[in-house]
Design a protein around this motif. Structure first.
Motif, PDB file in Angstrom:
ATOM      1  N   MET A 216      41.814  27.479  39.928  1.00 23.61           N
ATOM      2  CA  MET A 216      42.217  26.198  40.351  1.00 23.61           C
ATOM      3  C   MET A 216      43.324  26.425  41.562  1.00 23.61           C
ATOM      4  O   MET A 216      44.231  26.974  41.100  1.00 23.61           O
ATOM      5  N   GLY A 217      42.993  25.962  42.736  1.00 21.11           N
ATOM      6  CA  GLY A 217      44.086  25.917  43.551  1.00 21.11           C
ATOM      7  C   GLY A 217      44.250  27.450  44.306  1.00 21.11           C
ATOM      8  O   GLY A 217      43.637  28.214  44.024  1.00 21.11           O
ATOM      9  N   SER A 218      44.940  27.351  45.426  1.00 21.23           N
ATOM     10  CA  SER A 218      45.080  28.400  46.577  1.00 21.23           C
ATOM     11  C   SER A 218      45.666  29.710  45.625  1.00 21.23           C
ATOM     12  O   SER A 218      45.118  30.783  46.003  1.00 21.23           O
ATOM     13  N   CYS A 219      46.652  29.488  44.678  1.00 21.34           N
ATOM     14  CA  CYS A 219      47.215  30.771  44.162  1.00 21.34           C
ATOM     15  C   CYS A 219      46.487  31.463  43.353  1.00 21.34           C
ATOM     16  O   CYS A 219      46.515  32.646  43.595  1.00 21.34           O
ATOM     17  N   ALA A 220      45.430  30.673  42.711  1.00 23.41           N
ATOM     18  CA  ALA A 220      44.426  31.389  41.880  1.00 23.41           C
ATOM     19  C   ALA A 220      43.588  31.974  42.593  1.00 23.41           C
ATOM     20  O   ALA A 220      42.973  33.017  42.413  1.00 23.41           O
ATOM     21  N   ASN A 221      43.146  31.455  43.639  1.00 20.66           N
ATOM     22  CA  ASN A 221      42.114  31.930  44.528  1.00 20.66           C
ATOM     23  C   ASN A 221      42.302  33.202  45.237  1.00 20.66           C
ATOM     24  O   ASN A 221      41.761  34.379  45.209  1.00 20.66           O
ATOM     25  N   CYS A 222      43.602  33.136  45.801  1.00 17.60           N
ATOM     26  CA  CYS A 222      44.093  34.225  46.750  1.00 17.60           C
ATOM     27  C   CYS A 222      45.753  34.607  46.776  1.00 17.60           C
ATOM     28  O   CYS A 222      45.985  35.440  47.581  1.00 17.60           O
TER      29      CYS A 222
ATOM     30  N   SER B 179      55.804  39.223  43.867  1.00 21.95           N
ATOM     31  CA  SER B 179      55.694  39.052  42.415  1.00 21.95           C
ATOM     32  C   SER B 179      54.468  38.334  42.214  1.00 21.95           C
ATOM     33  O   SER B 179      54.115  38.274  40.931  1.00 21.95           O
ATOM     34  N   VAL B 180      53.748  38.154  43.025  1.00 18.88           N
ATOM     35  CA  VAL B 180      52.560  37.188  42.721  1.00 18.88           C
ATOM     36  C   VAL B 180      51.425  37.875  42.915  1.00 18.88           C
ATOM     37  O   VAL B 180      51.205  38.709  43.927  1.00 18.88           O
ATOM     38  N   VAL B 181      50.551  37.977  41.968  1.00 16.27           N
ATOM     39  CA  VAL B 181      49.034  38.585  41.965  1.00 16.27           C
ATOM     40  C   VAL B 181      48.223  37.852  43.011  1.00 16.27           C
ATOM     41  O   VAL B 181      47.882  36.420  42.977  1.00 16.27           O
ATOM     42  N   PRO B 182      47.706  38.571  44.196  1.00 11.90           N
ATOM     43  CA  PRO B 182      46.842  37.830  45.138  1.00 11.90           C
ATOM     44  C   PRO B 182      45.609  37.363  44.637  1.00 11.90           C
ATOM     45  O   PRO B 182      44.373  37.927  45.177  1.00 11.90           O
ATOM     46  N   GLY B 183      45.305  36.544  43.722  1.00  5.85           N
ATOM     47  CA  GLY B 183      44.020  36.290  43.372  1.00  5.85           C
ATOM     48  C   GLY B 183      43.811  36.639  41.920  1.00  5.85           C
ATOM     49  O   GLY B 183      44.114  37.690  41.625  1.00  5.85           O
ATOM     50  N   VAL B 184      43.379  35.577  41.282  1.00  7.06           N
ATOM     51  CA  VAL B 184      43.290  35.806  39.958  1.00  7.06           C
ATOM     52  C   VAL B 184      41.976  36.666  39.416  1.00  7.06           C
ATOM     53  O   VAL B 184      42.043  37.382  38.349  1.00  7.06           O
ATOM     54  N   ASP B 185      41.248  36.776  40.514  1.00  8.58           N
ATOM     55  CA  ASP B 185      39.887  37.765  40.118  1.00  8.58           C
ATOM     56  C   ASP B 185      40.369  39.000  40.262  1.00  8.58           C
ATOM     57  O   ASP B 185      39.426  39.898  40.168  1.00  8.58           O
ATOM     58  N   ALA B 186      41.382  39.368  40.483  1.00 10.31           N
ATOM     59  CA  ALA B 186      41.984  40.791  40.242  1.00 10.31           C
ATOM     60  C   ALA B 186      42.157  41.224  38.825  1.00 10.31           C
ATOM     61  O   ALA B 186      42.384  42.134  38.367  1.00 10.31           O
ATOM     62  N   ILE B 187      42.161  40.006  38.078  1.00 13.33           N
ATOM     63  CA  ILE B 187      42.244  40.169  36.653  1.00 13.33           C
ATOM     64  C   ILE B 187      41.256  39.946  35.650  1.00 13.33           C
ATOM     65  O   ILE B 187      40.852  40.644  34.776  1.00 13.33           O
ATOM     66  N   VAL B 188      40.739  38.791  35.860  1.00 14.98           N
ATOM     67  CA  VAL B 188      39.555  38.366  35.109  1.00 14.98           C
ATOM     68  C   VAL B 188      38.505  37.646  35.980  1.00 14.98           C
ATOM     69  O   VAL B 188      38.739  37.341  37.214  1.00 14.98           O
ATOM     70  N   PRO B 189      37.357  37.849  35.742  1.00 11.99           N
ATOM     71  CA  PRO B 189      36.050  37.542  36.419  1.00 11.99           C
ATOM     72  C   PRO B 189      36.067  36.091  36.543  1.00 11.99           C
ATOM     73  O   PRO B 189      36.054  35.209  35.500  1.00 11.99           O
ATOM     74  N   VAL B 190      35.933  35.609  37.785  1.00 12.48           N
ATOM     75  CA  VAL B 190      36.007  34.219  38.304  1.00 12.48           C
ATOM     76  C   VAL B 190      34.708  33.695  38.480  1.00 12.48           C
ATOM     77  O   VAL B 190      33.848  34.152  39.072  1.00 12.48           O
TER      78      VAL B 190
ATOM     79  N   GLY C 185      37.024  45.050  45.370  1.00 10.71           N
ATOM     80  CA  GLY C 185      35.943  44.170  44.392  1.00 10.71           C
ATOM     81  C   GLY C 185      36.806  43.322  43.272  1.00 10.71           C
ATOM     82  O   GLY C 185      37.577  43.822  42.820  1.00 10.71           O
ATOM     83  N   ARG C 186      35.984  42.268  42.889  1.00  9.44           N
ATOM     84  CA  ARG C 186      36.409  41.467  41.990  1.00  9.44           C
ATOM     85  C   ARG C 186      36.114  42.128  40.531  1.00  9.44           C
ATOM     86  O   ARG C 186      35.309  42.894  40.297  1.00  9.44           O
ATOM     87  N   VAL C 187      37.105  41.396  39.651  1.00 10.34           N
ATOM     88  CA  VAL C 187      37.010  42.103  38.239  1.00 10.34           C
ATOM     89  C   VAL C 187      35.695  41.542  37.446  1.00 10.34           C
ATOM     90  O   VAL C 187      35.559  40.291  37.854  1.00 10.34           O
ATOM     91  N   GLN C 188      34.898  42.418  37.020  1.00  6.86           N
ATOM     92  CA  GLN C 188      33.661  41.875  36.255  1.00  6.86           C
ATOM     93  C   GLN C 188      33.994  41.723  34.757  1.00  6.86           C
ATOM     94  O   GLN C 188      33.393  40.851  33.943  1.00  6.86           O
ATOM     95  N   VAL C 189      34.738  42.798  34.515  1.00  4.59           N
ATOM     96  CA  VAL C 189      35.106  42.969  33.005  1.00  4.59           C
ATOM     97  C   VAL C 189      36.691  42.844  32.774  1.00  4.59           C
ATOM     98  O   VAL C 189      37.085  43.654  33.525  1.00  4.59           O
ATOM     99  N   ALA C 190      37.085  42.015  31.962  1.00  2.00           N
ATOM    100  CA  ALA C 190      38.639  42.066  31.831  1.00  2.00           C
ATOM    101  C   ALA C 190      38.968  42.914  30.583  1.00  2.00           C
ATOM    102  O   ALA C 190      38.022  42.817  29.658  1.00  2.00           O
ATOM    103  N   THR C 191      39.941  43.451  30.620  1.00  2.00           N
ATOM    104  CA  THR C 191      40.772  44.318  29.569  1.00  2.00           C
ATOM    105  C   THR C 191      41.905  43.747  29.508  1.00  2.00           C
ATOM    106  O   THR C 191      42.748  43.366  30.288  1.00  2.00           O
TER     107      THR C 191
END
Lengths: 175, 552
Positions: free
Chosen positions: A112-118, A127-138, B170-176
């Motif tokens: 939700m929102g720009s911060c989480a997107n990118c 200190s900010v992760v550029p997009g939460v899709d670097a951590i969990v699948p969105v 690439g986007r993360v597919q599996v989270a750890t």
């Protein structure tokens, strides 16, 4: 005779013939299971920053997410949907992974929102992760800074559409 | 006393401590020898003529070497005396390659976190500090981000630090979840992490709590989970560019951070604000204060188990949001103030709408009171819990409703007047010990609730008296001369201060936001021993801390 009941393809047949009750409702397992799932999206109350306030307003009386069976939960163990409402920092990143891992399958993530997107406004930050899709699948990206409650409402409806297409036995939603 | 009198007083008492009196600055500063800093601080605190019991701000500025001048780190201490109503800035120059200063934690306990932040972000070591470790960044972070020559790393624990790299990988597919740090067990007591994801901590704040059964041995706040480096970004994006970022420093009271930032730059550049714009600012700010106090009181009730009042306030807040949208086009992040005025006028239709809304809202406050304020369970959960006496409140730098809840009548709007607040009739609310002793959690709740009424009074007068005219002075390009300034406004979480260092360019050399929540957090460790776990929730809720305001 077939009809559409809450988006569920339902065919009614009377086992004894004719039109009299009792009816037997036949449908596909997928449709039935998905109907349950999409009508009870329990989202995790995971408000990290500004978007969290709009998330609260969305749960409030005007937009009222309860109408769609979406209610907030405080613990990830009871949640189907992780709404990442706000900025994620490197210090927070591992906790997000942990929260996601604790959720029961099938699980979905809404950025939700720009911060989480990118990273949004905070892309220049150290200190900010550029997009939460670097951590969990969105699954759903919702733009806005912050998105309006109506927009979040729409995102939940889109998520319901997504859920309708699921196959009950697929383990699409990992671990 | 004026600043030069204070300097003379200090010189008379400690002749060899003072290096220079910097009177050319907007807030005149005394430069003292690093070795004599603690002595000077102690003198200024205890001397009957100065009595500076309140350390407003402690921060550092990194100065790169320029020509002949070697580089240095400046530590800046803003002191204030509530009693004598005067203040002074102390400054020490430290060696840039090996910055070491003595800690002033022993003089003002609130310095603890400010010094930790300087250690974390600027790399200053404080000798004698009780708990010197990183506060904002993760413990294994390398470097000090607020240093001028800091380079941000490409990766942190395998995570890319720019969006392009994320898209490439690439986007993360599996989270750890493998890097999660585990708390070290302490023998004999149960140690728990309360947070950073916890519904009662108001955002991402972690509390390391050590409990003996239900009773807390201590609770150590662990912050920085929402440190977004806004101060560093402000050095890149310029004065006007920082305005939208100030919205996100305090998203419940964005109007106040806007206002504080605008005041700082207006003072640096000597910009006048038209009278109608001042009224626009006051109207927007007071509406925002009501909205913020609603969340504070509603969320406190929700934390203690009463969900209905929160929903009532959320409903009312939607109406404020509608009005705000008419005023500035946004519901939450307003970006309304400009240097020399506001971005757009408030038209008559909106003013009439505000009046109508106030007529509707006043009975709502009674309804809210009926719902929760007299509730026996609610009163018992808050009365006599986490009592803060006025001396502690000042020593730990509490501000705003938290300070007034302890019985000290200090409101920046009245006592260090800015804008046009001194033209209106309203009262400064203080805690009276309605259901317990003065300074308990209920008093802080009660202060906020009664302040909403005062805001309504101010709003009515402002809507009545708003004059015709311009809402914005035409300004040239913002390029203030080299100087330093500190301005403050009274936000919903108390004094919201902006320390800005300019260097003659169009970007601030250094900015530091002094926020009420950051200092309010420091008192929690002091108050926690002996509290029940459930009382900790009441304490956090009654202090109304907000994660982005702590971390910035």
């Amino acid at each position: 005779m077939t009809e559409n009941l809450s988006g569920l393809e339902v065919s009614r047949q009377c086992p004894t013939g004719g039109d009299a009750a009792p009816f037997v409702v036949t449908t596909r397992v997928d449709d039935l299971v998905n109907w349950f799932r999409e009508s009870s999206i329990w989202y995790l109350l995971f408000a990290t920053a500004c978007c969290g306030i709009e998330l609260m307003q969305t749960g409030g009386p005007r937009t009222d997410l309860d109408r769609f069976g979406a209610v907030f939960r405080s613990t990830p163990r009871q949640s189907d949907l992780l709404i990442v409402a706000g900025t994620i920092t490197y210090k927070m990143a591992d906790r997000v992974r942990l929260l996601y891992a604790q959720m029961a399958s099938p699980k979905y993530v809404l950025a939700m929102g720009s911060c989480a997107n990118c990273g949004g406004l905070f892309q220049p930050s150290y200190s900010v992760v550029p997009g939460v899709d670097a951590i969990v699948p969105v699954d759903i990206y919702l733009p806005g800074c912050p998105p309006r409650p109506e927009a979040l409402n729409e995102a939940i409806l889109r998520l319901q559409d997504l859920m309708k297409g699921e196959h009950w036995a697929s383990r699409r939603k990992h671990q | 006393m004026t600043e030069s009198e204070i300097c003379d007083r200090l010189k008379a008492a400690l002749p060899d401590a003072v290096e220079e009196f910097e009177s050319q600055l907007l807030d005149p500063a005394i430069r003292v020898k690093p070795a004599r800093l603690v002595e000077a601080c102690r003198f200024l605190r205890d001397d009957p003529s100065t009595r500076m019991h309140y350390l407003r701000l402690v921060t550092g500025v990194d100065r790169l070497p320029a020509g002949e001048t070697p580089g240095r780190i400046e530590m800046v201490y803003h002191l204030w005396s509530y009693e004598k109503r005067h203040g002074i800035v102390l400054r020490v120059h430290l060696d840039r390659d090996n910055p070491v200063a003595d800690t002033v934690c022993g003089v003002w306990p609130v310095a603890n976190w400010g010094e930790r932040e300087a250690f974390d972000l600027l790399g200053v070591t404080f000798t004698g500090h009780p708990d010197l470790k990183r506060i904002m960044m993760p413990v294994d972070w390398v470097g000090h981000p607020l240093r001028k020559d800091y380079q941000r790393p490409d990766r942190y624990h395998g995570l890319p630090t720019n969006r392009t790299a994320v898209l490439e990988q690439g986007r993360v597919q599996v989270a750890t979840a493998e890097h999660v740090a585990k708390a070290e067990p302490v023998s004999g007591y149960m140690q728990l992490n309360m947070g950073p994801h916890h519904p009662a901590t108001h955002g991402v704040i972690n509390f390391l709590i050590e409990t003996d059964g239900e009773v807390l041995r201590r609770a150590i706040p662990d912050v920085g989970y929402l440190h977004r480096g806004i101060e560093k970004i402000s050095e890149m994006v310029g004065y006007l560019g920082t305005m939208p970022y100030t919205d996100r420093v305090d998203y419940l009271g964005a109007m106040f951070t806007n206002h504080g930032w605008a005041l700082a730059v207006e003072k640096l550049c000597n910009i006048e604000v038209p009278r109608r714009a001042e009224f626009c600012r006051v109207i927007a700010s007071e509406l925002n204060r009501i909205a913020s106090h609603q969340i504070a009181t509603g969320a406190l009730a929700m934390d203690l188990g009463a969900f209905t009042p929160f929903l009532h306030w959320i409903r009312e807040r939607e109406k404020i949001n509608d009005i705000m949208e008419r005023i500035c086009g946004a519901r939450l992040t307003y970006n309304y103030m400009r240097f020399g005025g506001v971005s757009r006028d408030i038209d008559q239709v909106t003013i009439d709408e505000i009046r109508r809304w106030l007529d509707h809202y006043e009975p709502m406050m009674l309804e809210f009171d009926r719902l929760i304020s007299g509730n026996e369970i609610f009163i018992r959960r808050l009365a006599n819990v986490a009592v803060i006496d006025p001396d502690d409140a000042i020593a730990y730098g509490l501000v705003g409703p938290n300070l007034r809840g302890s019985g000290l009548a200090w409101d920046v709007r009245r006592d260090e007047p800015y804008s046009i607040y001194n033209e209106f009739e309203w009262d400064v609310i203080t805690g009276t010990g309605v259901h317990g002793v003065v300074g308990d959690a209920f008093d802080r709740y009660d202060c906020r609730l009664r302040e909403i009424r005062e805001s309504v009074r101010i709003l009515r007068q402002a809507c009545e008296r708003i004059p015709e005219g311009e809402v914005r002075t035409k300004t040239a390009r913002i390029k203030p001369a080299a100087n330093e300034v500190y301005t403050r406004v009274e936000g919903p979480r108390g004094e919201c201060g902006f320390f800005v260092v300019s260097d003659g360019t169009d970007k601030p050399y250094r900015s530091r936001f002094r926020t009420g929540s950051f200092t309010a957090m420091t008192i929690i460790e002091h108050l926690s021993p002996g509290l029940m776990i459930a009382d900790l929730v009441a304490l956090i809720g009654s202090l109304d801390v907000l994660a982005p305001e702590i971390d910035r």
